[in-house]
Design a protein around this motif. Sequence first.
Motif, mmCIF file in Angstrom:
data_model
loop_
_atom_site.group_PDB
_atom_site.id
_atom_site.type_symbol
_atom_site.label_atom_id
_atom_site.label_comp_id
_atom_site.label_asym_id
_atom_site.label_seq_id
_atom_site.Cartn_x
_atom_site.Cartn_y
_atom_site.Cartn_z
ATOM 1 N N GLY A 49 13.630 26.505 -22.624
ATOM 2 C CA GLY A 49 14.194 26.501 -23.973
ATOM 3 C C GLY A 49 13.281 27.142 -24.987
ATOM 4 N N LYS A 50 13.390 26.664 -26.217
ATOM 5 C CA LYS A 50 12.688 27.239 -27.355
ATOM 6 C C LYS A 50 11.169 27.246 -27.160
ATOM 7 C CE LYS A 50 12.155 26.721 -32.330
ATOM 8 N NZ LYS A 50 12.500 25.934 -33.517
ATOM 9 N N ALA A 51 10.608 26.162 -26.649
ATOM 10 C CA ALA A 51 9.152 26.065 -26.482
ATOM 11 C C ALA A 51 8.630 27.139 -25.531
ATOM 12 C CB ALA A 51 8.768 24.673 -25.971
ATOM 13 N N GLU A 52 9.355 27.387 -24.457
ATOM 14 C CA GLU A 52 8.936 28.400 -23.485
ATOM 15 C C GLU A 52 9.041 29.815 -24.072
ATOM 16 O OE1 GLU A 52 9.936 24.786 -21.153
ATOM 17 O OE2 GLU A 52 11.000 25.887 -22.700
ATOM 18 N N ILE A 53 10.078 30.035 -24.849
ATOM 19 C CA ILE A 53 10.243 31.345 -25.492
ATOM 20 C C ILE A 53 9.099 31.575 -26.475
ATOM 21 C CG2 ILE A 53 11.682 32.703 -27.064
ATOM 22 C CD1 ILE A 53 14.126 31.235 -25.764
ATOM 23 N N GLU A 54 8.796 30.566 -27.280
ATOM 24 C CA GLU A 54 7.722 30.700 -28.261
ATOM 25 C C GLU A 54 6.371 30.932 -27.591
ATOM 26 O OE1 GLU A 54 8.133 27.141 -30.584
ATOM 27 O OE2 GLU A 54 9.643 28.056 -31.889
ATOM 28 N N SER A 55 6.094 30.223 -26.502
ATOM 29 C CA SER A 55 4.811 30.417 -25.820
ATOM 30 C C SER A 55 4.723 31.808 -25.203
ATOM 31 C CB SER A 55 4.566 29.330 -24.770
ATOM 32 O OG SER A 55 5.463 29.441 -23.694
ATOM 33 N N PHE A 56 5.817 32.311 -24.664
ATOM 34 C CA PHE A 56 5.836 33.652 -24.093
ATOM 35 C C PHE A 56 5.620 34.703 -25.178
ATOM 36 C CE2 PHE A 56 8.310 37.481 -22.771
ATOM 37 C CZ PHE A 56 7.503 37.859 -21.699
ATOM 38 N N LEU A 57 6.319 34.579 -26.293
ATOM 39 C CA LEU A 57 6.168 35.542 -27.384
ATOM 40 C C LEU A 57 4.763 35.497 -27.988
ATOM 41 C CD1 LEU A 57 9.634 35.202 -29.141
ATOM 42 C CD2 LEU A 57 8.863 37.013 -27.594
ATOM 43 N N SER A 58 4.199 34.314 -28.091
ATOM 44 C CA SER A 58 2.822 34.190 -28.586
ATOM 45 C C SER A 58 1.847 34.858 -27.632
ATOM 46 C CB SER A 58 2.444 32.717 -28.758
ATOM 47 O OG SER A 58 3.214 32.133 -29.770
ATOM 48 N N TRP A 59 2.049 34.669 -26.341
ATOM 49 C CA TRP A 59 1.203 35.312 -25.328
ATOM 50 C C TRP A 59 1.320 36.833 -25.419
ATOM 51 C CZ3 TRP A 59 2.983 38.090 -20.949
ATOM 52 C CH2 TRP A 59 1.981 38.470 -20.049
ATOM 53 N N LEU A 60 2.542 37.332 -25.565
ATOM 54 C CA LEU A 60 2.731 38.784 -25.681
ATOM 55 C C LEU A 60 1.959 39.335 -26.876
ATOM 56 C CD1 LEU A 60 6.537 39.398 -24.984
ATOM 57 C CD2 LEU A 60 4.618 40.074 -23.550
ATOM 58 N N ALA A 61 2.058 38.660 -28.008
ATOM 59 C CA ALA A 61 1.411 39.140 -29.230
ATOM 60 C C ALA A 61 -0.112 39.009 -29.156
ATOM 61 C CB ALA A 61 1.943 38.384 -30.434
ATOM 62 N N ALA A 62 -0.595 37.864 -28.670
ATOM 63 C CA ALA A 62 -2.027 37.594 -28.686
ATOM 64 C C ALA A 62 -2.787 38.216 -27.516
ATOM 65 C CB ALA A 62 -2.269 36.091 -28.700
ATOM 66 N N GLU A 63 -2.226 38.121 -26.326
ATOM 67 C CA GLU A 63 -2.951 38.546 -25.130
ATOM 68 C C GLU A 63 -2.564 39.945 -24.643
ATOM 69 O OE1 GLU A 63 -5.380 36.652 -23.850
ATOM 70 O OE2 GLU A 63 -4.974 35.109 -25.357
ATOM 71 N N GLN A 64 -1.351 40.349 -24.894
ATOM 72 C CA GLN A 64 -0.868 41.632 -24.382
ATOM 73 C C GLN A 64 -0.768 42.698 -25.471
ATOM 74 O OE1 GLN A 64 -0.251 42.004 -20.911
ATOM 75 N NE2 GLN A 64 -1.355 40.072 -21.061
ATOM 76 N N ASN A 65 -1.141 42.331 -26.688
ATOM 77 C CA ASN A 65 -1.131 43.246 -27.833
ATOM 78 C C ASN A 65 0.218 43.916 -28.060
ATOM 79 O OD1 ASN A 65 -3.890 42.790 -28.430
ATOM 80 N ND2 ASN A 65 -4.446 44.137 -26.746
ATOM 81 N N VAL A 66 1.290 43.162 -27.834
ATOM 82 C CA VAL A 66 2.644 43.659 -28.099
ATOM 83 C C VAL A 66 2.959 43.389 -29.558
ATOM 84 C CG1 VAL A 66 5.094 43.375 -27.530
ATOM 85 C CG2 VAL A 66 3.381 43.300 -25.717
ATOM 86 N N SER A 67 3.494 44.357 -30.227
ATOM 87 C CA SER A 67 3.817 44.217 -31.642
ATOM 88 C C SER A 67 4.857 43.106 -31.838
ATOM 89 C CB SER A 67 4.379 45.530 -32.166
ATOM 90 O OG SER A 67 4.907 45.364 -33.447
ATOM 91 N N PRO A 68 4.675 42.257 -32.840
ATOM 92 C CA PRO A 68 5.662 41.202 -33.107
ATOM 93 C C PRO A 68 7.060 41.747 -33.384
ATOM 94 C CG PRO A 68 3.645 40.778 -34.327
ATOM 95 C CD PRO A 68 3.496 42.147 -33.718
ATOM 96 N N THR A 69 7.157 42.966 -33.893
ATOM 97 C CA THR A 69 8.478 43.531 -34.172
ATOM 98 C C THR A 69 9.192 43.980 -32.900
ATOM 99 O OG1 THR A 69 7.507 45.718 -34.549
ATOM 100 C CG2 THR A 69 7.816 44.307 -36.474
ATOM 101 N N THR A 70 8.450 44.086 -31.798
ATOM 102 C CA THR A 70 9.053 44.454 -30.529
ATOM 103 C C THR A 70 9.879 43.296 -30.030
ATOM 104 O OG1 THR A 70 7.217 45.889 -29.992
ATOM 105 C CG2 THR A 70 8.590 45.208 -28.172
#
Length: 70
Positions: A49-70
């Motif tokens: 659910g929401k918690a898993e989506i948020e943790s994945f998006l946070s990981w993408l932004a923080a660890e994978q340097n993916v732009s938040p707008t992506t």
Amino acid sequence: MAPIKKKLLDMVRDKIRLKHYSLKTERSYIGGVKRYIFFHDKKHPIHMGKAEIESFLSWLAAEQNVSPTT
């Protein structure tokens, strides 16, 4: 005989093709779905659910340097 259930990625591909997206877009979306699933140790998205989506998006932004707008 019981009907054969389609796998998640096959269902995603079907929806993408129904919308006539490009092959490049299809590959990108499928790759994103795979990354999400593997990030959560192959847990099926229907059980997340929401918690898993948020943790994945946070990981993408923080660890994978993916732009938040992506």
